[in-house]
Every structure is written in structure tokens, then in C-alpha cells.
Design a protein around this motif. Structure first.
Motif, PDB file in Angstrom:
ATOM      1  N   TYR A 264      95.128  55.441  47.932  1.00  0.00           N
ATOM      2  CA  TYR A 264      94.995  53.983  48.109  1.00  0.00           C
ATOM      3  C   TYR A 264      95.358  53.112  46.970  1.00  0.00           C
ATOM      4  O   TYR A 264      95.813  52.094  47.229  1.00  0.00           O
ATOM      5  N   LEU A 265      95.105  53.570  45.878  1.00  0.00           N
ATOM      6  CA  LEU A 265      95.599  52.751  44.677  1.00  0.00           C
ATOM      7  C   LEU A 265      96.988  52.501  44.444  1.00  0.00           C
ATOM      8  O   LEU A 265      97.508  51.279  44.278  1.00  0.00           O
TER       9      LEU A 265
ATOM     10  N   GLU B 290      96.393  46.311  58.797  1.00  0.00           N
ATOM     11  CA  GLU B 290      97.037  46.540  57.489  1.00  0.00           C
ATOM     12  C   GLU B 290      96.634  47.876  57.147  1.00  0.00           C
ATOM     13  O   GLU B 290      97.322  48.999  56.728  1.00  0.00           O
ATOM     14  N   ASP B 291      95.394  48.132  57.329  1.00  0.00           N
ATOM     15  CA  ASP B 291      94.596  49.448  57.091  1.00  0.00           C
ATOM     16  C   ASP B 291      95.404  50.769  57.810  1.00  0.00           C
ATOM     17  O   ASP B 291      95.461  52.130  57.543  1.00  0.00           O
ATOM     18  N   LEU B 292      95.122  50.503  59.359  1.00  0.00           N
ATOM     19  CA  LEU B 292      95.960  51.340  60.179  1.00  0.00           C
ATOM     20  C   LEU B 292      97.249  51.826  59.742  1.00  0.00           C
ATOM     21  O   LEU B 292      97.731  53.039  59.973  1.00  0.00           O
TER      22      LEU B 292
ATOM     23  N   LYS C 262      98.508  55.875  58.181  1.00  0.00           N
ATOM     24  CA  LYS C 262      99.448  56.894  58.879  1.00  0.00           C
ATOM     25  C   LYS C 262     100.059  57.776  58.105  1.00  0.00           C
ATOM     26  O   LYS C 262     100.297  59.001  58.498  1.00  0.00           O
ATOM     27  N   TYR C 263      99.929  57.743  56.682  1.00  0.00           N
ATOM     28  CA  TYR C 263     100.553  58.690  56.021  1.00  0.00           C
ATOM     29  C   TYR C 263      99.380  59.234  54.792  1.00  0.00           C
ATOM     30  O   TYR C 263      99.778  60.089  53.725  1.00  0.00           O
TER      31      TYR C 263
ATOM     32  N   TYR D  80      91.491  62.454  61.255  1.00  0.00           N
ATOM     33  CA  TYR D  80      91.457  61.306  60.419  1.00  0.00           C
ATOM     34  C   TYR D  80      90.006  60.657  61.084  1.00  0.00           C
ATOM     35  O   TYR D  80      89.706  59.587  60.473  1.00  0.00           O
ATOM     36  N   LEU D  81      89.360  61.260  62.069  1.00  0.00           N
ATOM     37  CA  LEU D  81      87.959  61.007  62.156  1.00  0.00           C
ATOM     38  C   LEU D  81      87.140  60.943  61.064  1.00  0.00           C
ATOM     39  O   LEU D  81      86.851  62.053  60.582  1.00  0.00           O
TER      40      LEU D  81
END
Length: 322
Positions: free
Chosen positions: A184-185, A213-215, A219-220, A255-256
């Protein structure tokens, strides 16, 4: 003189609506009794720390949704946003940890400050179950099996899909958080404002974000299954085998996450097949919740479902009153 009006997102229950909710709760009680669960009721208000210590300071519930105020004794109180933390507190307060397993069901109003929309109110009714015992995958299966029976009796199970994941133990999540933070950084400029805050407090929460944006960033994102310990992997395989033995269909979703910090190992959601972001019933395992509140080390599993969401799917045959 202006007319008195209700608070936004807090609705009156009148006539057919009242009877429909009552019918769903009655059916829920019947299924819970068949599984030998006992009723429990906790106060609508708790000391704020019951929720802030267990739900996670970075969760949306604590960050944005709790109704919290200071009373005349200068105590910080919160209207309950969910049922599990209050029941864990009740188990400690009443010294119930000597008589295991503990199997409880509950129902009642919960409160969250969020934008009112279909199936999402500021005062809403939940039904739920809790099992507390020694660690073991069997109780995870038991609450999922109970949920499946309940949804089947409501004639809506065929419209839903069971999604499952394993969050691992504390050490697994600690390792996964490091990997997530690095990822995430690298993508910080693409994250939502809320998730930039989550990044410092608990990057796991970003996986649960509904922001567009976060979705896109998610994805990766690396999967937690890559860092699970051998024991966590074995437990998850065992759960999947039991579900298959009982012909309970499921979909594995790496991803849950679920939005609350007290979850560990097994987590699950029953979602609409037509809209998998719309959870109808959800829960999981919590190995550290009771100890987090000052009680002994005790493993819990459970789920909750919003009655308003259930009502939107269920066709009930209510007899009209004359």
C-alpha cells in the motif's frame, strides 16, 4: 408550531412491518433452540471501551459510526453498534467461563451513524448466535450450519452464496500486515483519504474498503493465503472438508476480511448471488476477544444478520388483523 418528526434512519415499525420482523425472529429462535442455543440479552448501552478496545480503532464502526456520549457521571457510553463484544463482556461480568461450551442466541436493536439506504438504517435489528469454547474448527462449522438452516427455512438460501476465508492467527496477521503495508505504501497516492489513515493503524482494513479508489488498488494486493502457518492451512482445509461432507456450497474469497479487529482464522459471509457486496449474514471466529476485555483465553465463533435486510428478501404469509 413545527410537527414532531423521527430521527433520520430510525424508523417506526407499524402493522405488517412489525409482524414481519416478529415472524423472522420467531423462526430464528426456533432454529437456535433446535441447535441447543440459549437466549441472552445485553444492555443497549455499554462503556465505550467495550467496543473501542475490541472492534479496532481503525474500523469504520469506531472511526465514523458509533453513537458515543458523556453521561452525568462523566462516563463515556456508547449505544451498541453490534452484539458480540457486549456478550463477551457479559460472559466475563457474570463469571460464565467455567461452564463450557457456552451457546447463546440474541436479537435486538443496534445503532450506527451512517448514510441511511436500502437495508442499512441508523437503528436496525439484528439476530445472532455465539459459541464460546476451546479452540477448534467444529464450532465454526456449527454456526455456519445453523445459519444455513435458518436461511433455508426463510426460503432464501438459494438466492445466496457462502463466501469463506481464513485470516490466520495473530502471528500470521502480523506477517501479512507487513507485506500489505509495503504494497500500500507503493500505491499510497491512489488510496482514499480514509485508507491513508488505515494504512498507519491497520492496513488489513483497506481490504474491506468499499471506496472506488481502494477497490482498484486491491485488485493486485497480495493474498493472506501466501503467509498462513501450516496449522492455519490445515484448519481451513478441515473446515472446507466438513462443509463439503454436509453439502454446503461455498466460494473461497481470499480478499474477504470483515470490518472488525476481533476476527481471526475463519470468517464468512452469505451474500446475494446478484450482488456479492451485499452481505445478508456474516461472522467468523474470534480467539482473542474475551482476553482482550480482561477475561481468560477463550475461543469464540458466531454471526449476525440484519432483520431489515432479511425482510427485503423474505416473502412471509402474515394474517392481517381485523
Amino acid at each position: 408550531m413545527t410537527k414532531a418528526k423521527n430521527i433520520r434512519g430510525m424508523h417506526d415499525l407499524i402493522g405488517e412491518e412489525f409482524l414481519s420482523q416478529k415472524e423472522i425472529i420467531k423462526l430464528f429462535e426456533s432454529v437456535a433452540h433446535n441447535f441447543n442455543f440459549k437466549p441472552i440479552g445485553t444492555p443497549i448501552m455499554e462503556f465505550n471501551e467495550v467496543f473501542s478496545r475490541t472492534l479496532g480503532l481503525s474500523s469504520d464502526v469506531v472511526m465514523k459510526e458509533m453513537y458515543t456520549f458523556i453521561d452525568r457521571s462523566n462516563d463515556k457510553l456508547t449505544l451498541r453498534p453490534e452484539g458480540t463484544a457486549g456478550i463477551a463482556r457479559a460472559i466475563i461480568s457474570n463469571g460464565l467461563t467455567q461452564d463450557l461450551p457456552l451457546k447463546y442466541y440474541y436479537y435486538g436493536p443496534m445503532f450506527r451513524y451512517e448514510r441511511p439506504q436500502k437495508g442499512r438504517l441508523r437503528q436496525f435489528t439484528q439476530v445472532g448466535v455465539e459459541v464460546y469454547s476451546k479452540p477448534g474448527i467444529e464450532k465454526d462449522f456449527e454456526v455456519i450450519y445453523l445459519a444455513s438452516n435458518f436461511l433455508k427455512d426463510l426460503n432464501i438460501l438459494d438466492n445466496l452464496i457462502l463466501k469463506i476465508n481464513n485470516l490466520g492467527n495473530l502471528e500470521d496477521r502480523k506477517n501479512y500486515k507487513k507485506i500489505l503495508k509495503e504494497y500500500y505504501l507503493q500505491n499510497k497516492s491512489k488510496l482514499s483519504k480514509d485508507s491513508i489513515i488505515r494504512l498507519e493503524k491497520n492496513p488489513l482494513r483497506i481490504l474491506d474498503s468499499k471506496s472506488l479508489e481502494d477497490l482498484e488498488v486491491n485488485k493486485y494486493v497480495p493474498k493472506i493465503s501466501d503467509v498462513l502457518s501450516e496449522q492455519s492451512k490445515k484448519n481451513f482445509i478441515k473446515l472446507k472438508n466438513i462443509l463439503e461432507d454436509f453439502n454446503i456450497l461455498y466460494q473461497e474469497d481470499p480478499y474477504l476480511v470483515r470490518g472488525l479487529d476481533y476476527y481471526s482464522n475463519t470468517i464468512f459471509e452469505f451474500t446475494l448471488k446478484t450482488d456479492t457486496k451485499f452481505a445478508i449474514l456474516a461472522g467468523g471466529n474470534y480467539d482473542n476477544l474475551v482476553s482482550e476485555l480482561g477475561g481468560p483465553k477463550l475461543s469464540g465463533s458466531g454471526w449476525a444478520a440484519g432483520v431489515e435486510r432479511l425482510k427485503s428478501l423474505v416473502k412471509l404469509k402474515n394474517k392481517k388483523t381485523k
